[in-house]
Design a protein around this motif. Structure first.
Motif, PDB file in Angstrom:
ATOM      1  N   ASP A 322       0.849  -1.194   0.000  1.00 47.28           N
ATOM      2  CA  ASP A 322       0.000   0.000   0.000  1.00 47.28           C
ATOM      3  C   ASP A 322       0.886   1.246   0.000  1.00 47.28           C
ATOM      4  O   ASP A 322       1.916   1.294   0.695  1.00 47.28           O
ATOM      5  N   ARG A 323       0.480   2.251  -0.788  1.00 46.02           N
ATOM      6  CA  ARG A 323       1.322   3.445  -0.930  1.00 46.02           C
ATOM      7  C   ARG A 323       0.513   4.710  -0.680  1.00 46.02           C
ATOM      8  O   ARG A 323      -0.700   4.738  -0.887  1.00 46.02           O
ATOM      9  N   GLU A 324       1.232   5.750  -0.265  1.00 46.47           N
ATOM     10  CA  GLU A 324       0.632   7.073  -0.134  1.00 46.47           C
ATOM     11  C   GLU A 324       1.724   8.120  -0.304  1.00 46.47           C
ATOM     12  O   GLU A 324       2.922   7.805  -0.246  1.00 46.47           O
ATOM     13  N   ILE A 325       1.323   9.367  -0.545  1.00 47.86           N
ATOM     14  CA  ILE A 325       2.263  10.461  -0.752  1.00 47.86           C
ATOM     15  C   ILE A 325       2.125  11.467   0.390  1.00 47.86           C
ATOM     16  O   ILE A 325       1.015  11.873   0.747  1.00 47.86           O
ATOM     17  N   LYS A 338       7.189   9.261  -1.203  1.00 46.92           N
ATOM     18  CA  LYS A 338       6.326   8.094  -1.364  1.00 46.92           C
ATOM     19  C   LYS A 338       6.548   7.149  -0.184  1.00 46.92           C
ATOM     20  O   LYS A 338       7.671   6.705   0.072  1.00 46.92           O
ATOM     21  N   LEU A 339       5.459   6.861   0.531  1.00 51.43           N
ATOM     22  CA  LEU A 339       5.506   5.910   1.647  1.00 51.43           C
ATOM     23  C   LEU A 339       4.915   4.583   1.215  1.00 51.43           C
ATOM     24  O   LEU A 339       3.901   4.547   0.517  1.00 51.43           O
ATOM     25  N   ALA A 340       5.537   3.492   1.637  1.00 52.41           N
ATOM     26  CA  ALA A 340       5.017   2.150   1.372  1.00 52.41           C
ATOM     27  C   ALA A 340       4.781   1.451   2.696  1.00 52.41           C
ATOM     28  O   ALA A 340       5.658   1.451   3.582  1.00 52.41           O
ATOM     29  N   ARG A 341       3.564   0.878   2.839  1.00 48.97           N
ATOM     30  CA  ARG A 341       3.192   0.239   4.100  1.00 48.97           C
ATOM     31  C   ARG A 341       3.036  -1.260   3.922  1.00 48.97           C
ATOM     32  O   ARG A 341       2.454  -1.728   2.937  1.00 48.97           O
ATOM     33  N   HIS A 342       3.535  -2.002   4.922  1.00 47.30           N
ATOM     34  CA  HIS A 342       3.321  -3.446   5.005  1.00 47.30           C
ATOM     35  C   HIS A 342       2.564  -3.738   6.285  1.00 47.30           C
ATOM     36  O   HIS A 342       3.049  -3.429   7.383  1.00 47.30           O
ATOM     37  N   GLU A 343       1.357  -4.276   6.133  1.00 44.52           N
ATOM     38  CA  GLU A 343       0.475  -4.529   7.274  1.00 44.52           C
ATOM     39  C   GLU A 343       0.286  -3.256   8.100  1.00 44.52           C
ATOM     40  O   GLU A 343       0.271  -3.291   9.336  1.00 44.52           O
ATOM     41  N   GLY A 344       0.178  -2.134   7.372  1.00 39.39           N
ATOM     42  CA  GLY A 344      -0.124  -0.872   8.009  1.00 39.39           C
ATOM     43  C   GLY A 344       1.065  -0.078   8.503  1.00 39.39           C
ATOM     44  O   GLY A 344       0.926   1.081   8.880  1.00 39.39           O
ATOM     45  N   VAL A 347       7.364   0.890   5.831  1.00 42.83           N
ATOM     46  CA  VAL A 347       8.632   0.164   5.738  1.00 42.83           C
ATOM     47  C   VAL A 347       9.570   0.803   4.718  1.00 42.83           C
ATOM     48  O   VAL A 347      10.739   0.426   4.632  1.00 42.83           O
ATOM     49  N   ASN A 348       9.055   1.764   3.935  1.00 38.57           N
ATOM     50  CA  ASN A 348       9.899   2.423   2.947  1.00 38.57           C
ATOM     51  C   ASN A 348       9.404   3.848   2.756  1.00 38.57           C
ATOM     52  O   ASN A 348       8.194   4.088   2.653  1.00 38.57           O
ATOM     53  N   ALA A 349      10.333   4.799   2.725  1.00 39.87           N
ATOM     54  CA  ALA A 349       9.991   6.209   2.514  1.00 39.87           C
ATOM     55  C   ALA A 349      11.041   6.812   1.606  1.00 39.87           C
ATOM     56  O   ALA A 349      12.211   6.922   1.994  1.00 39.87           O
ATOM     57  N   GLN A 350      10.636   7.180   0.385  1.00 37.09           N
ATOM     58  CA  GLN A 350      11.585   7.669  -0.604  1.00 37.09           C
ATOM     59  C   GLN A 350      11.114   8.992  -1.198  1.00 37.09           C
ATOM     60  O   GLN A 350       9.990   9.086  -1.688  1.00 37.09           O
TER      61      GLN A 350
END
Length: 386
Positions: A322-325, A338-344, A347-350
């Motif tokens: 799941d992604r959000e800006i 760009k944020l990426a979520r694993h199980e909420g 885990v990644n912010a670029q």
């Protein structure tokens, strides 16, 4: 597009593959003619219908007179002039044998694998695959066997060293029985012909060939199965699709425009992989990841923008986070992250690189300075939960 699936779950050898090809409809005359073109001594092929563990199968016998010739790769290469695919198979054998015996491919003497029947197996199998006109070949995980075997070099473990070398990076398993299930010839053919590895892909099967080995052990059918048919158009299923082609005759300056055109046509990603093709030609594999709605447009763009005359297609299973800006500010300039979520959990912010470059230009700063600051601000979001 014609697709082949090779079921090597009981192993593979040259004569098993020959039997599967003939059983799938390749005329024996096609195979015999190809063998006659290259064989320095008489070789006769004959077909026998047999049973293996109760299954009807086709066995192709390779009848040769006794020969005392132990040919080197240099000798075999000369025999195979004009037969590029068969030469590639034997070259793969030579490289593997050289690696396990600590010599050079030019000096390898083909003992078990270099006899006339092996030349017939390889040339005949390559002619059979060419006759079927396949655009792609998927091979199942290969059963290699277990235990030990006797060879010209003494007792060897199974898989023999040459087979183990040939199948580096290939999905394999021991399989049924304690014996050799995959021969060097079989391994070289499969690794040269395969365009993909795995279970049977989505396809409409038109013909099935079952090729028999010489033994009929208890407990499993000593056969290779070959399925011939049309690859299913993955775009009809709504899932992601990987489009690929190998290209060796396109001006490399054009590649950035090609990739841009594929992205414009709807590909979610597109990339190049440097490869080395037959005859030592440098080339690239062009890959594009598409969804069902953009597949036709991306296919058209590939044919319009490049010199390729064919494509390989594979359906894929894709797992996306799941992604959000969110926005961070650097010197009053907005930079998307760009944020990426694993199980909420993030885990990644670029930071978006284009935004970093734009902010650096406005501020008159080095891009690396702005990127470093944006990355530091982005890390504050790591581990954030809803």
């Amino acid at each position: 597009m014609t697709h082949l699936w090779v079921d090597a779950s009981s192993g593979a050898s040259g004569d098993m593959l020959l039997g599967a090809l003939v059983g799938a409809g390749v005329p024996l005359e096609v195979v015999q003619s190809a063998v006659d073109e290259v064989s320095p001594e008489p070789v006769a092929l004959r077909v026998e219908e047999v049973r293996r563990a109760g299954l009807a199968a086709t066995r192709v016998h390779v009848d040769v007179a006794d020969s005392q010739h132990h040919r080197t790769w240099r000798d075999v290469r000369g025999l195979l002039a004009g037969h590029d695919l068969a030469r590639s198979v034997f070259e793969r054998l030579a490289v593997a044998e050289a690696a396990v015996h600590g010599t050079t491919p030019e000096e390898v003497h083909f003992h078990e694998v270099g006899a006339l029947d092996a030349i017939a197996d390889i040339v005949g199998a390559c002619a059979g695959f060419a006759h079927l006109g396949a655009t792609s070949v998927t091979v199942s995980p290969v059963a290699v066997g277990s235990g030990t075997i006797e060879s010209a070099h003494g007792t060897l473990p199974v898989p023999p060293p040459a087979v183990a070398e040939l199948l580096r990076g290939v999905p394999t398993f021991a399989g049924p029985g304690r014996t050799e299930l995959c021969t060097p010839t079989g391994a070289a053919l499969l690794t040269t012909l395969a365009t993909a590895w795995g279970p049977q892909p989505a396809m409409s099967v038109d013909a099935i060939g079952v090729g028999a080995g010489g033994r009929d052990p208890e407990g499993h059918a000593n056969v290779v199965r070959l399925f011939v048919g049309l690859a299913a158009r993955a775009s009809t299923g709504g899932g992601p699709l990987l489009l690929e082609c190998n290209i060796d005759d396109l001006d490399p300056r054009v590649w950035p425009a090609v990739i841009a055109a594929l992205l414009e046509a709807g590909a979610s990603d597109a990339w190049l992989t440097p490869i080395l093709m037959k005859k030592g030609r440098p080339a690239h594999t062009l890959s594009a990841l598409v969804d069902s709605g953009s597949a036709d447009a991306v296919r058209a763009a590939i044919f319009r923008q490049t010199t390729t005359i064919g494509l390989r297609e594979q359906p894929l299973t894709k797992h996306a986070l799941d992604r959000e800006i969110v926005v961070v500010e650097i010197g009053g300039q907005r930079v998307d992250v760009k944020l990426a979520r694993h199980e909420g959990v993030v885990v990644n912010a670029q930071p978006e690189y284009d935004h970093v470059v734009r902010a650096a230009a406005t501020l008159g700063c080095p891009v690396n300075d702005v990127l470093t600051e944006a990355s530091a601000l982005s890390r504050a979001y790591l581990g954030e939960a809803p």
